[in-house]
Design a protein around this motif. Sequence first.
Motif, PDB file in Angstrom:
ATOM      1  N   GLY A 116       0.038   4.323  -1.011  1.00 57.29           N
ATOM      2  CA  GLY A 116      -1.080   3.531  -1.491  1.00 57.29           C
ATOM      3  C   GLY A 116      -0.626   2.144  -1.892  1.00 57.29           C
ATOM      4  O   GLY A 116       0.378   1.623  -1.381  1.00 57.29           O
ATOM      5  N   ASP A 117      -1.347   1.511  -2.804  1.00 55.55           N
ATOM      6  CA  ASP A 117      -0.979   0.189  -3.305  1.00 55.55           C
ATOM      7  C   ASP A 117       0.024   0.370  -4.434  1.00 55.55           C
ATOM      8  O   ASP A 117      -0.326   0.853  -5.519  1.00 55.55           O
ATOM      9  CB  ASP A 117      -2.216  -0.554  -3.796  1.00 55.55           C
ATOM     10  CG  ASP A 117      -3.149  -0.931  -2.655  1.00 55.55           C
ATOM     11  OD1 ASP A 117      -2.676  -1.562  -1.695  1.00 55.55           O
ATOM     12  OD2 ASP A 117      -4.343  -0.569  -2.721  1.00 55.55           O
ATOM     13  N   MET A 119       3.770  -1.191  -6.534  1.00 58.89           N
ATOM     14  CA  MET A 119       4.578  -2.357  -6.868  1.00 58.89           C
ATOM     15  C   MET A 119       6.034  -2.007  -6.582  1.00 58.89           C
ATOM     16  O   MET A 119       6.519  -0.942  -6.980  1.00 58.89           O
ATOM     17  CB  MET A 119       4.398  -2.745  -8.335  1.00 58.89           C
ATOM     18  CG  MET A 119       2.986  -3.190  -8.692  1.00 58.89           C
ATOM     19  SD  MET A 119       2.457  -4.689  -7.795  1.00 58.89           S
ATOM     20  CE  MET A 119       3.521  -5.920  -8.557  1.00 58.89           C
ATOM     21  N   PRO A 151       3.670  -6.509  -4.726  1.00 58.40           N
ATOM     22  CA  PRO A 151       2.748  -5.485  -4.204  1.00 58.40           C
ATOM     23  C   PRO A 151       3.092  -5.090  -2.774  1.00 58.40           C
ATOM     24  O   PRO A 151       3.541  -5.922  -1.973  1.00 58.40           O
ATOM     25  CB  PRO A 151       1.385  -6.175  -4.275  1.00 58.40           C
ATOM     26  CG  PRO A 151       1.688  -7.640  -4.232  1.00 58.40           C
ATOM     27  CD  PRO A 151       3.010  -7.809  -4.923  1.00 58.40           C
ATOM     28  N   LEU A 152       2.908  -3.821  -2.473  1.00 54.59           N
ATOM     29  CA  LEU A 152       3.127  -3.294  -1.123  1.00 54.59           C
ATOM     30  C   LEU A 152       2.114  -2.192  -0.869  1.00 54.59           C
ATOM     31  O   LEU A 152       1.876  -1.343  -1.737  1.00 54.59           O
ATOM     32  CB  LEU A 152       4.548  -2.735  -0.985  1.00 54.59           C
ATOM     33  CG  LEU A 152       4.840  -1.951   0.307  1.00 54.59           C
ATOM     34  CD1 LEU A 152       4.797  -2.877   1.527  1.00 54.59           C
ATOM     35  CD2 LEU A 152       6.186  -1.234   0.212  1.00 54.59           C
ATOM     36  N   TYR A 153       1.542  -2.198   0.335  1.00 59.56           N
ATOM     37  CA  TYR A 153       0.643  -1.117   0.725  1.00 59.56           C
ATOM     38  C   TYR A 153       1.391  -0.155   1.633  1.00 59.56           C
ATOM     39  O   TYR A 153       1.900  -0.534   2.691  1.00 59.56           O
ATOM     40  CB  TYR A 153      -0.589  -1.652   1.451  1.00 59.56           C
ATOM     41  CG  TYR A 153      -1.453  -0.531   2.006  1.00 59.56           C
ATOM     42  CD1 TYR A 153      -2.133   0.332   1.140  1.00 59.56           C
ATOM     43  CD2 TYR A 153      -1.556  -0.316   3.380  1.00 59.56           C
ATOM     44  CE1 TYR A 153      -2.895   1.376   1.632  1.00 59.56           C
ATOM     45  CE2 TYR A 153      -2.320   0.722   3.878  1.00 59.56           C
ATOM     46  CZ  TYR A 153      -2.990   1.569   2.995  1.00 59.56           C
ATOM     47  OH  TYR A 153      -3.743   2.610   3.484  1.00 59.56           O
ATOM     48  N   GLU A 155       0.824   3.148   3.751  1.00 62.71           N
ATOM     49  CA  GLU A 155      -0.225   4.012   4.292  1.00 62.71           C
ATOM     50  C   GLU A 155       0.206   5.471   4.317  1.00 62.71           C
ATOM     51  O   GLU A 155      -0.591   6.381   4.053  1.00 62.71           O
ATOM     52  CB  GLU A 155      -0.588   3.557   5.708  1.00 62.71           C
ATOM     53  CG  GLU A 155      -1.702   4.337   6.352  1.00 62.71           C
ATOM     54  CD  GLU A 155      -2.088   3.780   7.709  1.00 62.71           C
ATOM     55  OE1 GLU A 155      -1.516   4.238   8.713  1.00 62.71           O
ATOM     56  OE2 GLU A 155      -2.939   2.875   7.767  1.00 62.71           O
ATOM     57  N   CYS A 174       3.793   1.126   6.623  1.00 66.73           N
ATOM     58  CA  CYS A 174       3.469   0.241   5.504  1.00 66.73           C
ATOM     59  C   CYS A 174       3.060  -1.139   5.996  1.00 66.73           C
ATOM     60  O   CYS A 174       3.190  -1.463   7.180  1.00 66.73           O
ATOM     61  CB  CYS A 174       4.660   0.110   4.549  1.00 66.73           C
ATOM     62  SG  CYS A 174       6.086  -0.740   5.256  1.00 66.73           S
TER      63      CYS A 174
END
Length: 304
Positions: A116-117, A119, A151-153, A155, A174
Amino acid sequence: MARTRKGRDISGWLVVDKPAGITSTAVVNKVKWAFSAKKAGHAGTLDPEATGVLAVALGEATKTVPYITDAMKAYRFSVRLGQATNTDDTEGEVTDTSDARPTDDEIKAALGQFVGDIMQVPPKFSAVKIDGERAYKRARSDEDFEIAARPLYVEELLMAERPDADHVILEMTCGKGGYVRSIARDLGAALGCFGHVEWLRRVWSGPFDAEDGISMEKIEELAKTPEIDAHLLPLEEGLADLPEVKTTEGGAAKLRNGNPGMVIVSDVEYGDECWASLHGEAVAVGVYKAGELHPSRVFVRATQ
């Protein structure tokens, strides 16, 4: 007098299956030399020991690099459990060890906190800039410094294999700016056993797949021959994640001069970023407004 840049006016994407032991910059330089290209750049650095997709843009395709850099990417990597290193990979010195080894279920349960989102704090041995200086330079000088979380998403992060108690192979999809080494480090910390990356492969990046990549040996073999051009993909491949609109001869002429040009749309809405094509070739990227594309990037073809 401005210096004329030597080389061919050639544009497109080359998908390289990067081997371990070479920097991303060295790959770009080799590709540029092999094609005798005027301009080249890559879309997303891979660490020297990492392998897999390194997408290299030539000529006008370099204008599409941001769209590949921002695209989703997939990695397959091995985490060595029980050891932390100062580089978060095998290149560094071991700084901590542990005899604890998590079970498969414990690993799977811990992976959820990295999806998900999130840090993420980049490794100290990375190209992140701290007060204008690369972090790895400060780290090599044994400076004491901190890197702010970013921040990093993510998936997806899955356990693919567990070869033995000391190793786990993970697969991650990601967004932009993800550090696999940080995932390994933080997973080891979460499991209470330490961890670092043993090997890493980028499986795909945006529309580009490692299985379709050309090897460095093949690049050397075909360098400066007509045959190497057959491996070059159209620059339009770099725009795969943007909607396409059609333009007319008149609209294309205006767009090439940096002015808004008429386009024909189907499912694009006011304010959307998209790219305009004429006879299948990209003319410009821009923002759609009331029947026109307002260009931000214009592609100049050698034949124009």
